[in-house]
Design an enzyme around this catalytic site. Structure first.
Site, PDB file in Angstrom:
ATOM      1  N   GLU A 265       0.887  -1.180   0.000  1.00 44.29           N
ATOM      2  CA  GLU A 265       0.000   0.000   0.000  1.00 44.29           C
ATOM      3  C   GLU A 265       0.911   1.211   0.000  1.00 44.29           C
ATOM      4  O   GLU A 265       1.375   1.643   1.050  1.00 44.29           O
ATOM      5  CB  GLU A 265      -0.852   0.019   1.272  1.00 44.29           C
ATOM      6  CG  GLU A 265      -1.929  -1.016   1.328  1.00 44.29           C
ATOM      7  CD  GLU A 265      -3.071  -0.724   0.394  1.00 44.29           C
ATOM      8  OE1 GLU A 265      -3.053   0.327  -0.281  1.00 44.29           O
ATOM      9  OE2 GLU A 265      -3.973  -1.551   0.317  1.00 44.29           O
ATOM     10  N   CYS A 299      -2.230   9.435   2.387  1.00 45.81           N
ATOM     11  CA  CYS A 299      -1.872   8.780   1.128  1.00 45.81           C
ATOM     12  C   CYS A 299      -2.873   9.174   0.052  1.00 45.81           C
ATOM     13  O   CYS A 299      -2.555   9.208  -1.134  1.00 45.81           O
ATOM     14  CB  CYS A 299      -1.830   7.277   1.302  1.00 45.81           C
ATOM     15  SG  CYS A 299      -3.293   6.614   2.087  1.00 45.81           S
TER      16      CYS A 299
HETATM   17  P1  NAD Z   1       8.087   5.503   4.771  1.00 47.83           P
HETATM   18  O1  NAD Z   1       8.121   4.730   3.511  1.00 47.83           O
HETATM   19  O2  NAD Z   1       9.216   6.398   5.074  1.00 47.83           O
HETATM   20  O3  NAD Z   1       7.973   4.502   6.026  1.00 47.83           O
HETATM   21  C1  NAD Z   1       6.910   3.599   6.170  1.00 47.83           C
HETATM   22  C2  NAD Z   1       7.344   2.418   7.010  1.00 47.83           C
HETATM   23  O4  NAD Z   1       8.319   1.665   6.283  1.00 47.83           O
HETATM   24  C3  NAD Z   1       8.014   2.796   8.332  1.00 47.83           C
HETATM   25  O5  NAD Z   1       7.624   1.869   9.313  1.00 47.83           O
HETATM   26  C4  NAD Z   1       9.494   2.667   8.012  1.00 47.83           C
HETATM   27  O6  NAD Z   1      10.296   2.395   9.135  1.00 47.83           O
HETATM   28  C5  NAD Z   1       9.486   1.481   7.071  1.00 47.83           C
HETATM   29  N1  NAD Z   1      10.608   1.420   6.143  1.00 47.83           N
HETATM   30  C6  NAD Z   1      11.262   2.453   5.567  1.00 47.83           C
HETATM   31  N2  NAD Z   1      12.199   1.986   4.710  1.00 47.83           N
HETATM   32  C7  NAD Z   1      12.129   0.633   4.759  1.00 47.83           C
HETATM   33  C8  NAD Z   1      12.846  -0.410   4.111  1.00 47.83           C
HETATM   34  N3  NAD Z   1      13.820  -0.153   3.246  1.00 47.83           N
HETATM   35  N4  NAD Z   1      12.513  -1.690   4.379  1.00 47.83           N
HETATM   36  C9  NAD Z   1      11.513  -1.972   5.261  1.00 47.83           C
HETATM   37  N5  NAD Z   1      10.825  -1.023   5.916  1.00 47.83           N
HETATM   38  C10 NAD Z   1      11.122   0.269   5.667  1.00 47.83           C
HETATM   39  O7  NAD Z   1       6.693   6.309   4.771  1.00 47.83           O
HETATM   40  P2  NAD Z   1       6.155   7.386   5.808  1.00 47.83           P
HETATM   41  O8  NAD Z   1       6.903   8.670   5.605  1.00 47.83           O
HETATM   42  O9  NAD Z   1       6.044   6.820   7.171  1.00 47.83           O
HETATM   43  O10 NAD Z   1       4.641   7.562   5.267  1.00 47.83           O
HETATM   44  C11 NAD Z   1       4.301   8.332   4.171  1.00 47.83           C
HETATM   45  C12 NAD Z   1       4.164   7.501   2.906  1.00 47.83           C
HETATM   46  O11 NAD Z   1       3.285   6.405   3.117  1.00 47.83           O
HETATM   47  C13 NAD Z   1       3.539   8.293   1.777  1.00 47.83           C
HETATM   48  O12 NAD Z   1       4.196   7.947   0.575  1.00 47.83           O
HETATM   49  C14 NAD Z   1       2.097   7.813   1.764  1.00 47.83           C
HETATM   50  O13 NAD Z   1       1.433   7.996   0.537  1.00 47.83           O
HETATM   51  C15 NAD Z   1       2.269   6.368   2.112  1.00 47.83           C
HETATM   52  N6  NAD Z   1       1.049   5.784   2.667  1.00 47.83           N
HETATM   53  C16 NAD Z   1       0.319   4.938   1.866  1.00 47.83           C
HETATM   54  C17 NAD Z   1      -0.873   4.392   2.353  1.00 47.83           C
HETATM   55  C18 NAD Z   1      -1.704   3.479   1.487  1.00 47.83           C
HETATM   56  O14 NAD Z   1      -2.592   2.851   2.028  1.00 47.83           O
HETATM   57  N7  NAD Z   1      -1.484   3.384   0.187  1.00 47.83           N
HETATM   58  C19 NAD Z   1      -1.305   4.707   3.649  1.00 47.83           C
HETATM   59  C20 NAD Z   1      -0.527   5.555   4.434  1.00 47.83           C
HETATM   60  C21 NAD Z   1       0.649   6.085   3.927  1.00 47.83           C
END
Ligand code: NAD
Length: 512
Positions: A265, A299
């Site tokens: 997602e 998102c």
């Molecule tokens: P992010 O990608 O920085 O982090 C999200 C999660 O992934 C965190 O728990 C982080 O620690 C983990 N993470 C980061 N890099 C990783 C890796 N290489 N391997 C495994 N885990 C890793 O995102 P954020 O800044 O917390 O949230 C914002 C983003 O999330 C935006 O792009 C938003 O659109 C998206 N989002 C999407 C949905 C959806 O349902 N499509 C919902 C909420 C947020």
């Protein structure tokens, strides 16, 4: 210590000793680097503790694996009873949890209450689902044979979640996984660990009361390295990851290397089309809520507005007027509609995007930092609107802040083409009173997103529908509809109750 956090912690009955790992119901400290949890409201320190390292992954996965052996055998409606009790506890703690979400992630109280309600709704949904994990009976081509499909529990599931929905996305995944007979390891965002600790503690309490194996639900607070170690772990049957497209690519690669299953997602670049027949008052409300809600950090935030040339000037003027009237400030205060950005890095990314947009020919309205009448230490911004051409490369990017790119169109096909001309495919909307335009938008030749709304903004989905998006958004579906199937494995059973052995496709295989 922080007065407001201390009060919330007391109300939720949380220990003052905050630790990063909960495996099989036991909280224990980790030895990773020190994490300082700051409130985005005023940068005040809420808590400080060492986060987990890759080695801690072994403990939580072992707890989930061992609990799975028992949990998968519990009848699904009984698993549903566990989730029903979790939903009741969330109802009881709704106000306190909302206060914590607001304090830790900065969304306004109304939206935090909505996030807790979303967890409650998904619990209710999952309880109903626990009696409906149906398989099919298929007509067999062979006499006296029964051909069926059954759905079985999948195994321990890993949930990686983002900061902007610190708990709802966990609930979407976890409540369904639990009724499906799976156990869960949750790695919340390191920006919002306290909301996760609160939810995990609620689940621990119910598991204890009901004598349920505590390892059905586990938490590990760590960074990307811990996320990668989880993604690589073969004992996790599904990795459900919510976050940026960058993160999704890394998780997908790691999970695919072990031929595991992932449910992604990821980011959106959501648009709305406004056609000449639209009810402008309704459109205006939908646009403003979707563009500035959660300070542009959803998102599903509306990032691109595609407006018919004949009404673009009028609509822009009305949106700008509404933006001026927005009350921006402390999200804990009643009446405030826009809280802070999560941190300074988010504000810097917004500033940079506006500079780039301007250099690419965009005309920027708003977007400045606000320092008066807001708590000191937080980063507050006025949402921006940028009039820009569809060819500007910046509109391809999801900047996680309140920037709305406004583009003009003449012909409906042109609007659809602008709409679909980005790599992400999460949420979309059209504002129109023309039934043909509405139907066209929802058809196969219309919006290419996972969510396509008519006279409703792209943001703020109900839990009953499957939630997710196409293209770079990752293709995953969570929450409602038949999303439960992602958390189970399917077995096709052929039972022969005849005395012969007819082969499928009429194949003859007889010894002569
Ligand atoms: P992010 O990608 O920085 O982090 C999200 C999660 O992934 C965190 O728990 C982080 O620690 C983990 N993470 C980061 N890099 C990783 C890796 N290489 N391997 C495994 N885990 C890793 O995102 P954020 O800044 O917390 O949230 C914002 C983003 O999330 C935006 O792009 C938003 O659109 C998206 N989002 C999407 C949905 C959806 O349902 N499509 C919902 C909420 C947020």
């Amino acid at each position: 210590m922080h007065r407001v956090f201390d009060d919330i912690r007391d109300r939720l009955g949380l220990s003052s000793d905050i630790t990063a790992v909960c495996a099989a119901g036991n909280w224990r400290p980790a030895k990773g680097k020190l994490l300082s949890v700051l409130s985005p409201i005023d940068a005040d320190l809420l808590a400080e503790f060492p986060i987990a390292q890759m080695t801690d992954v072994i403990d939580v996965v072992a707890a989930a694996k061992s609990a799975f052996m028992q949990w998968r055998l519990v009848p699904a409606p009984k698993r549903g009873e566990f989730v029903r009790r979790i939903g009741n506890a969330l109802r009881e703690h709704k106000e306190s949890l909302a206060d914590l979400i607001t304090l830790e992630c900065g969304k306004i109280r109304q939206e935090s209450l909505g996030e807790v309600q979303e967890m409650i709704d998904v619990c209710d949904f999952a309880v109903g689902q626990s009696r409906q994990l149906y398989g099919l009976t298929i007509a067999s081509e062979r006499p006296e044979h029964r051909l069926t499909e059954q759905w079985h529990p999948l195994g321990p599931v890993c949930v990686i979640s983002a900061f902007n929905f610190p708990v709802a996305v966990w609930a979407w995944n976890t409540m369904l996984a639990l009724v499906c007979g799976d156990t869960v390891v949750w790695k919340p965002s390191e920006k919002t660990p306290l909301s996760a600790i609160a939810c995990q503690s609620i689940v621990n309490g119910i598991a204890k009361e009901m004598n349920i194996p505590a390892g059905v639900s586990n938490v590990i607070i760590g960074g990307a390295d811990v996320g990668q170690a989880l993604a690589a772990n073969r004992d996790l049957s599904l990795v459900s990851a919510t976050g940026s497209v960058r993160m999704g690519r890394e998780v997908a690669k790691t999970v695919a290397a072990r031929l595991g299953r992932s449910l992604l997602e990821l980011g959106g670049n959501n648009a709305a089309i406004v056609t000449p027949s639209a009810d402008l008052e309704l459109a205006l409300r939908g646009i403003v809520f979707s563009a500035v809600g959660t300070c542009g950090q959803r998102c599903t935030t509306l990032r691109r507005l595609i407006v018919h040339d004949s009404l673009a000037d009028k609509l822009l003027a009305r949106i700008l007027l509404m933006y001026e009237r927005l009350s921006i400030g402390d999200p804990q205060d009643d009446g405030v509609l826009v809280g802070p950005l999560i941190d300074k890095a988010a504000a810097d990314a917004m500033d940079k995007a506006l500079v780039v947009a301007s250099a690419q020919g965009g005309k920027v309205h708003g977007g400045e930092r606000i320092t008066e009448g807001v708590p000191e230490g937080g980063v507050y911004v006025r949402p921006a609107i940028v009039e820009i051409s569809r060819d500007a490369p910046i509109i391809q990017e999801e900047t996680f802040a309140p920037i709305l790119y406004l583009m003009r169109y003449q012909l409906f096909d042109e609007a659809l083409s602008i709409h679909n001309d980005v790599s992400q495919g999460l949420a979309s909307a059209i504002f129109t009173s023309d039934v043909c335009e509405a139907e066209r938008f929802c058809s196969a030749s219309g919006s290419d997103c996972g969510i396509a709304n008519v006279n409703v903004g792209p943001s703020g989905a109900e839990i009953g529908g499957a939630f997710g998006g196409e293209k770079d958004t990752g293709g995953g579906r969570e929450s409602g509809s038949d999303s439960w199937k992602a958390y189970m494995r399917r077995a096709t059973n052929t039972v022969n109750y005849s005395s012969g052995l007819p082969l499928a496709q009429g194949i003859q295989f007889e010894l002569k």
